[in-house]
Scaffold this active site. Structure first.
Site, PDB file in Angstrom:
ATOM      1  N   SER A 150      50.527  36.974  32.373  1.00 34.31           N
ATOM      2  CA  SER A 150      51.399  35.857  32.722  1.00 34.31           C
ATOM      3  C   SER A 150      50.750  34.524  32.381  1.00 34.31           C
ATOM      4  O   SER A 150      49.518  34.389  32.420  1.00 34.31           O
ATOM      5  CB  SER A 150      51.709  35.896  34.219  1.00 34.31           C
ATOM      6  OG  SER A 150      52.307  34.695  34.656  1.00 34.31           O
ATOM      7  N   TYR A 175      49.430  35.994  42.829  1.00 29.88           N
ATOM      8  CA  TYR A 175      50.098  36.602  41.666  1.00 29.88           C
ATOM      9  C   TYR A 175      49.259  36.378  40.405  1.00 29.88           C
ATOM     10  O   TYR A 175      48.981  37.318  39.652  1.00 29.88           O
ATOM     11  CB  TYR A 175      51.494  36.005  41.494  1.00 29.88           C
ATOM     12  CG  TYR A 175      52.152  36.399  40.196  1.00 29.88           C
ATOM     13  CD1 TYR A 175      52.525  37.719  39.952  1.00 29.88           C
ATOM     14  CD2 TYR A 175      52.397  35.453  39.196  1.00 29.88           C
ATOM     15  CE1 TYR A 175      53.120  38.093  38.757  1.00 29.88           C
ATOM     16  CE2 TYR A 175      52.994  35.816  38.008  1.00 29.88           C
ATOM     17  CZ  TYR A 175      53.353  37.137  37.784  1.00 29.88           C
ATOM     18  OH  TYR A 175      53.938  37.499  36.597  1.00 29.88           O
TER      19      TYR A 175
END
Length: 367
Positions: A150, A175
């Site tokens: 990501s 995350y």
């Protein structure tokens, strides 16, 4: 273009197959390689409306019906279930593994960290272990592991555009930390067990049947209900929005170009490991993004022409875990695979708005 894997007649495992990117990848592979075998896994969790996941699975079923030479099998289950993953690898012996299953979302990781450790750490570890043991007893095993990372790993990096050469040691959310952990784990397994692996850092993926927790989808839902939308950092954010078809095309090309296995001077494997950004290489200001969204929602007749957008906009401070800018340097992707995402924001938002109108009109008719 780097290419050393032929997908024809190969078995590809796609985790997160009912997810936004996963389902679109499955559709593209089935259409492009009619003699491919695809194994899909997804736990169909309730992080967001499962009717969207069911819709995506139905789209895959329609394509499978049109391509009788393709083999597609779907398993409902979690990659955190080690025995399930082991059984899938033993039964199907995938040549290519695309790990897209993950608990997504920056803000959700602040309030529900357990979900991220289970899926993104334990789940990914299970995938790596299964890849490792795919070479047991002299088997050819997994030729390429491709996994989702990501843009969040860049944290508060000041240098833009973000390059895969940059240090990414300062995540600002759990995350992001789990995604950086995936890259580190994959590197270790590539070094120890000579597993060709490629991580893909996705930048703000959007499009039809996307995730409702993403801004464009969430804003649309709220505006339709007459609720206010919150624009963070008082609108002074920029995002490198990447249309889902561009993401899928990038994955499809990368799958076929595994990092080469080589030995170093010490006689041990040099990790066959790579990382790429997949982004549009063009950050958009959030206020301009909202402006385009409102125009396209009116054009698609999701909202009436006289809708008072100004009355429903609220500029608010930055949220924990967010960053002011995301901006992908895609030069490595262009160099190795001859590809750069190119769908402009208005075109992508228009396709989303048209899908939204059709999908939710049908949902209302069912009720």
């Amino acid at each position: 273009m780097k290419r050393n894997i032929e997908l024809k007649n190969k078995t590809v495992l796609v985790t997160g197959a009912a997810g936004f990117i996963g389902s679109n990848l499955v559709l593209e592979l089935l259409k492009t390689y009619p003699q491919i075998t695809i194994i899909g896994i997804d736990n169909l969790n309730h992080y967001y409306d499962t009717s969207l996941k069911e819709f995506r699975l139905k789209q895959i079923e329609k394509v499978v019906a049109c391509y009788p030479n393709s083999n597609y099998c779907f398993t409902k289950g979690s990659i955190a279930d080690k025995e399930l993953i082991k059984a899938v690898f033993e039964e199907y012996c995938p040549s290519v593994v695309v790990n897209l299953a993950a608990q997504a979302g920056v803000r959700y990781s602040i309030t529900n960290p357990d979900a991220y450790i289970e899926s993104n750490i334990i789940g990914f570890y299970n995938i790596l272990e299964a890849c490792r043991h795919s070479y047991d007893n002299g088997q050819i095993g997994v030729e390429h592991l491709v996994y989702a990372s990501s843009s969040s790993v860049y944290g508060t990096n000041k240098k833009i555009p973000y390059s895969t050469e940059d240090k990414v040691d300062n995540p600002v959310s759990l995350y992001a930390a789990t995604k950086k952990s995936n890259e580190l784990m994959a590197h270790a397994y590539s070094k120890l067990y000579n597993i060709p692996s490629t991580g893909l850092r996705f930048f703000t993926v959007y499009g039809p049947a996307g995730r409702p927790d993403m801004a464009y989808f969430g804003f649309t839902n709220k505006l339709l209900k007459g609720e206010n939308i919150q624009i963070f950092n008082y609108g002074n954010c920029e995002r490198d929005f990447t249309y889902v078809d561009d993401i899928v095309e990038g994955i499809k090309r990368v799958i076929q170009g595994a990092p080469e296995r080589k030995l170093g001077e010490d006689g041990l494997p040099i990790p066959p490991y790579a990382i790429y950004n997949i982004g549009n290489n063009k950050p958009e200001n959030l206020l301009e993004f909202v402006n385009i969204l409102q125009q396209e929602l009116i054009r698609a007749e999701v909202l009436p022409a006289d809708y008072d957008f100004e009355a429903h906009k609220k500029l608010v401070p930055m949220q924990p875990g967010d960053v002011p800018v995301t901006y992908a340097d895609t030069s490595a992707l262009e160099r190795d695979f001859g590809f750069k995402p190119s769908t402009d924001l208005r075109t992508g938002i228009r396709r989303f708005a048209e899908w939204y109108k059709e999908f939710y009109t049908k949902e209302e008719m069912k009720q």
